[in-house]
Design an enzyme around this catalytic site. Structure first.
Site, PDB file in Angstrom:
ATOM      1  N   TRP A   1      51.001  45.411  42.125  1.00 28.39           N
ATOM      2  CA  TRP A   1      50.252  45.803  40.937  1.00 28.39           C
ATOM      3  C   TRP A   1      51.168  46.641  40.029  1.00 28.39           C
ATOM      4  CZ3 TRP A   1      49.092  50.646  38.956  1.00 28.39           C
ATOM      5  CH2 TRP A   1      48.251  50.630  37.828  1.00 28.39           C
TER       6      TRP A   1
ATOM      7  N   ASP B   1      36.131  45.898  26.797  1.00 28.40           N
ATOM      8  CA  ASP B   1      36.516  45.777  28.207  1.00 28.40           C
ATOM      9  C   ASP B   1      35.423  46.376  29.091  1.00 28.40           C
ATOM     10  OD1 ASP B   1      38.450  46.194  30.703  1.00 28.40           O
ATOM     11  OD2 ASP B   1      39.533  44.932  29.279  1.00 28.40           O
TER      12      ASP B   1
ATOM     13  N   ASP C   1      37.820  39.129  35.275  1.00 30.00           N
ATOM     14  CA  ASP C   1      38.681  39.989  36.092  1.00 30.00           C
ATOM     15  C   ASP C   1      38.342  39.843  37.578  1.00 30.00           C
ATOM     16  OD1 ASP C   1      40.585  41.919  36.633  1.00 30.00           O
ATOM     17  OD2 ASP C   1      39.783  43.386  35.230  1.00 30.00           O
TER      18      ASP C   1
ATOM     19  N   CYS D   1      42.218  37.365  34.675  1.00 26.84           N
ATOM     20  CA  CYS D   1      42.822  38.666  34.932  1.00 26.84           C
ATOM     21  C   CYS D   1      42.502  39.020  36.372  1.00 26.84           C
ATOM     22  CB  CYS D   1      42.207  39.691  33.980  1.00 26.84           C
ATOM     23  SG  CYS D   1      42.695  41.392  34.326  1.00 26.84           S
TER      24      CYS D   1
ATOM     25  N   ASP E   1      48.858  45.069  34.218  1.00 24.54           N
ATOM     26  CA  ASP E   1      48.284  46.309  33.676  1.00 24.54           C
ATOM     27  C   ASP E   1      49.380  47.244  33.194  1.00 24.54           C
ATOM     28  OD1 ASP E   1      45.658  45.641  33.990  1.00 24.54           O
ATOM     29  OD2 ASP E   1      45.405  46.638  35.925  1.00 24.54           O
TER      30      ASP E   1
HETATM   31  C1  GLA Z   1      41.638  45.680  35.548  1.00 23.89           C
HETATM   32  C2  GLA Z   1      42.262  44.984  34.356  1.00 23.89           C
HETATM   33  C3  GLA Z   1      42.356  45.938  33.192  1.00 23.89           C
HETATM   34  C4  GLA Z   1      40.984  46.440  32.870  1.00 23.89           C
HETATM   35  C5  GLA Z   1      40.345  47.087  34.080  1.00 23.89           C
HETATM   36  C6  GLA Z   1      38.896  47.434  33.815  1.00 23.89           C
HETATM   37  O1  GLA Z   1      42.480  46.642  36.076  1.00 23.89           O
HETATM   38  O2  GLA Z   1      43.521  44.462  34.675  1.00 23.89           O
HETATM   39  O3  GLA Z   1      42.929  45.289  32.069  1.00 23.89           O
HETATM   40  O4  GLA Z   1      40.194  45.367  32.411  1.00 23.89           O
HETATM   41  O5  GLA Z   1      40.391  46.234  35.204  1.00 23.89           O
HETATM   42  O6  GLA Z   1      38.285  48.029  34.892  1.00 23.89           O
END
Ligand code: GLA
Length: 744
Positions: A187, A377, A489, A537, A559
């Site tokens: 990550w 988001d 996600d 994602c 991220d």
């Molecule tokens: C993940 C995604 C981020 C964001 C967060 C929201 O980490 O990669 O871009 O959307 O979740 O909780």
């Protein structure tokens, strides 16, 4: 004919390459050749080569197209089964073959049918040839033919257990060692390039996590061993057999590369094996770890596809081929040829604390910059104040959006932007109404802990009621609101992958049925809402693969939005995947992670080498920054067709020194864009001329570049640009320049 047979051998010929296999006299299907296309059929090797070494059976060393475990064979198999009577020995022999001039994808296609010599087990090997790209997609269909063969050969009817069932085995020319290039990470540091020298044994790339993963990616490239930088083969003891390496090391624009990728978003495995006999094979497929498929009479299993190719044009040609393949044959056709909108995402600006007023204000600012898609988001739903609660409760949070999402969506649309929303459909927080109602819907093993990660558990998408729940809530959300974009996600991997309600013999299929369930839901939603754009994602780039790219138009790359780190993450990503799918936000400086400070221009330029997004807190930007950003967004719109659709040349790798340079050229070489990044100027060295590639030597190009950045004229021939290059002025730390070239 791109696919033909001389009765014994089968030839699959692309524009530049050939792949040849043969049916031997003993009915084994032997791999013969994979490399440059040769003029004569007699140029290709013949079958029935029988290498001979003590402690081996010659048949056991034959490079097979689809090795099954059985007999005296010790290398990694594609298929390992147990028959209903307990027999675990499999002997696959050729039954027949069919050549289709055009399959359902419009491509030439070869089917080789294999059958076990004693049991009703059939295997179809599928080869779809993409002639112009020199790529072959392979997959296998394994069936229990007992029902179709009543009273037949089976000593006992019943289920055949598939303990390992890969998509393909790719055999490389034998007699020489190889270097494996692959992507590793974690990550915040996905898709880091690795070059490993292979000696005897296996290198296993895999995910056992239920998802593609940040840690490894289902893609591989093999090149002559000397490609592994700085390795003295003799000293490394890898000269097997004991003569010099055949061929030169491969570089960015020159040399042979055998490469491939698997279209699967669950646990996967790529086994690269170099045998003691200098044979190298790559097997790819669904991970066999903890996985057993039970095939009842009449049932069949289709593996995911594995695509592979060969080029002599180095890693650059490999990537351009894979990018073109994705644009032409993988990405959902509806959006594949459309440019991706510039997006704004509120995550780093507001995190979970979203509300109508504040999002409306951000939207107004984003619109002023020229943003085309505004994305809200995490945080808009359920009782979601942080990551401890709310996942699974997909109603609009009434405190944050008392009037629902409608007014915000209308506002965004009135500002001339599309509206997007984040969801994480596969997950549930134990602190949610959904979990309180359906604690059995998660992956779990009775009597064992339910291990949480990011305070969440995984819904079991193998269960039809879970799939229905996801389908219903997303369908409702998309039907009741005018939503143009979904960011899907997935923020944790599997643990305790139990499926207690399922009959015991099917419980270990969960790894596969989950992914099939995910694909099913996604496909159905796409069919019902064809205008919606989808982003994959998984905590950044945890789900990037050719399987999800058949459903998702683009991917959130990482991220980690620190632009310097991004140069490396994005370089690795671009080896396997198209820049059009690679979403890159610029965010605030200093960066929240590394605390590295960089200019707005540098951050923009890094993000402009993929699909541009802005994830900064625009409330903190000065009028001057807003103005500069507006101009940069406009510049991106003028060149994005080149970045998203063009041919990528990685002129200088960020790993090579203090510079990096990327160039994107359109199909007829009439237009190109160059990005140059300076990490840090050292010892007063001036930046050397940057030599371009892929231009047309006879044409004259005019250059658009920021004032004071170019030494020399703004008009140069393609020949000069490629032979001598462009002299640019870059200074200090984290500087960058963009040059837009147009043929006159
Ligand atoms: C993940 C995604 C981020 C964001 C967060 C929201 O980490 O990669 O871009 O959307 O979740 O909780």
């Amino acid at each position: 004919m791109p696919i033909r047979s001389d009765g014994k051998r089968y030839f699959l010929e692309g524009n530049q390459t050939a792949y040849v296999l043969a049916v031997r006299d003993d009915k084994l299907v032997e791999h013969l050749y994979w490399g440059p296309k040769l003029p004569l059929d007699t140029d290709y090797p013949e079958a029935d080569r029988n290498p001979s070494f003590a402690f081996e059976n010659p048949q056991g060393l034959v490079p097979l197209e689809y090795p099954a475990w059985g007999g005296l064979r010790f290398s990694e198999p594609c298929l390992k089964v147990e028959f209903p009577d307990g027999c675990r020995d499999t002997r696959l022999v050729f039954e027949d073959a069919a050549i289709l001039p055009h399959d359902e994808a419009g491509q030439p296609h070869l089917v080789i049918r294999l059958v076990d010599t004693a049991y009703p087990l059939r295997v179809e090997l599928h080869y779809r040839l993409y002639e112009a790209l020199d790529l072959i997609e392979r997959w296998a269909i394994v069936s229990n033919a007992a029902a179709a063969d009543p009273g037949g050969m089976a000593p006992e009817p019943g289920a055949i257990r598939l303990e390992q069932v890969f998509s393909a085995c790719w055999n490389l020319p034998a007699g020489t060692p190889y270097c494996l290039t692959h992507l590793a990470g974690r990550w915040g540091g996905e898709t880091q390039l690795r070059h490993d020298l292979l000696s005897e044994g296996k290198k296993v790339l895999e995910s056992r996590r239920g998802a593609t993963s940040h840690q490894a990616n289902p893609w591989f490239a093999l090149t002559p061993a000397g490609t592994a930088v700085g390795v003295d083969l003799a000293a490394a003891g890898t000269a097997v057999p004991p003569w010099p390496e055949l061929g030169r090391p491969t570089g960015e624009e020159d040399g042979p590369v055998w490469f491939g990728a698997l279209a699967w978003s669950g646990s996967w495995k790529i086994v690269v094996e170099a045998t003691p006999y200098a044979q190298t094979q790559v097997l790819a497929g669904i991970n066999d770890f903890d996985t057993v498929i039970s095939l009842g009479p009449g049932e069949k299993f289709t593996t995911p596809a594995c695509v592979a190719g060969y080029t002599e044009g180095g890693f650059g040609s490999m990537s351009r081929t894979l990018h073109r393949y994705q644009l032409q044959h993988v990405l959902p056709p509806a959006g594949a040829r459309q440019v991706r909108p510039v997006l704004y995402n509120s995550w780093e600006a507001t995190y979970f604390a979203v509300n109508e007023q504040q999002q409306m204000e951000l939207a107004e600012k984003a619109a002023r910059l020229g943003v085309e898609l505004f994305v809200v988001d995490d945080g808009w739903f359920g009782r979601r104040q942080n990551d401890r609660a709310g996942l699974g409760d997909w109603y609009v949070n009434p405190e944050k959006f008392p009037r629902g999402l409608g007014p915000l969506i209308d506002h965004v649309h009135r500002l001339g932007m599309l509206f997007g929303l984040w969801v994480e459909p596969e997950m549930v927080n134990p602190d949610s109404d959904l979990y309180r109602r359906h604690p059995d819907w998660v992956l779990h093993v009775p009597g064992r802990p339910r291990t949480e990660s990011r305070h969440q558990l995984v819904l079991n998408l193998a269960r039809s009621e879970v799939r229905q729940f996801i389908l219903d809530f997303l369908d409702r959300l998309l039907s009741e609101n005018s939503i143009d974009f979904i960011k899907w996600d997935m923020n944790r991997h599997f643990s305790e992958p139990g499926w207690p309600d399922e009959p015991r013999e099917h419980q270990r299929e969960i790894w596969i049925r989950y992914v099939e369930g995910l694909y099913q839901v996604w496909d159905e939603l796409r069919a019902r809402h064809p205008k919606v754009l989808w982003e994959s994602c998984s905590g950044g780039g945890g789900r990037v693969d050719l399987g999800i790219l058949r459903r998702a138009d683009q991917v959130w790359t990482s991220d980690n939005t620190d632009p310097f780190d991004r140069l490396f993450i994005q370089e690795g990503y671009s080896y396997a995947y198209s820049p059009k799918t690679m979403v890159c936000w610029l965010t605030d400086s200093p960066h929240w992670g590394n605390q590295r400070a960089s200019s707005l221009r540098y951050r923009f330029h890094v993000a402009m080498t993929g699909t541009l997004g802005i994830g900064a807190n625009l409330n903190h930007w000065s009028p001057a920054e807003m103005e500069e950003a507006r101009a940069l967004v406009a510049q991106y719109k003028a060149i994005r067709h080149l970045v998203q659709e063009g041919n990528l040349y990685r002129l200088i790798s960020p790993r090579a020194g203090e510079l990096a340079a990327l160039e994107y050229v359109n199909e007829d070489a009439s237009e190109a864009v160059l990005f140059v990044f300076l990490h840090s100027r050292k010892r007063l060295w001036p930046v050397p001329p940057i030599r371009l590639r892929g231009l047309s030597p006879e044409r004259v190009y005019s250059l658009a570049v920021e004032e004071g950045r170019l030494h020399g004229p703004r008009r140069l021939s393609g020949r000069a640009l490629m032979a001598w290059g462009l002299s640019l002025n870059l200074q200090g730390d984290f500087d960058s320049v963009m040059v837009h070239l147009k043929a006159e």
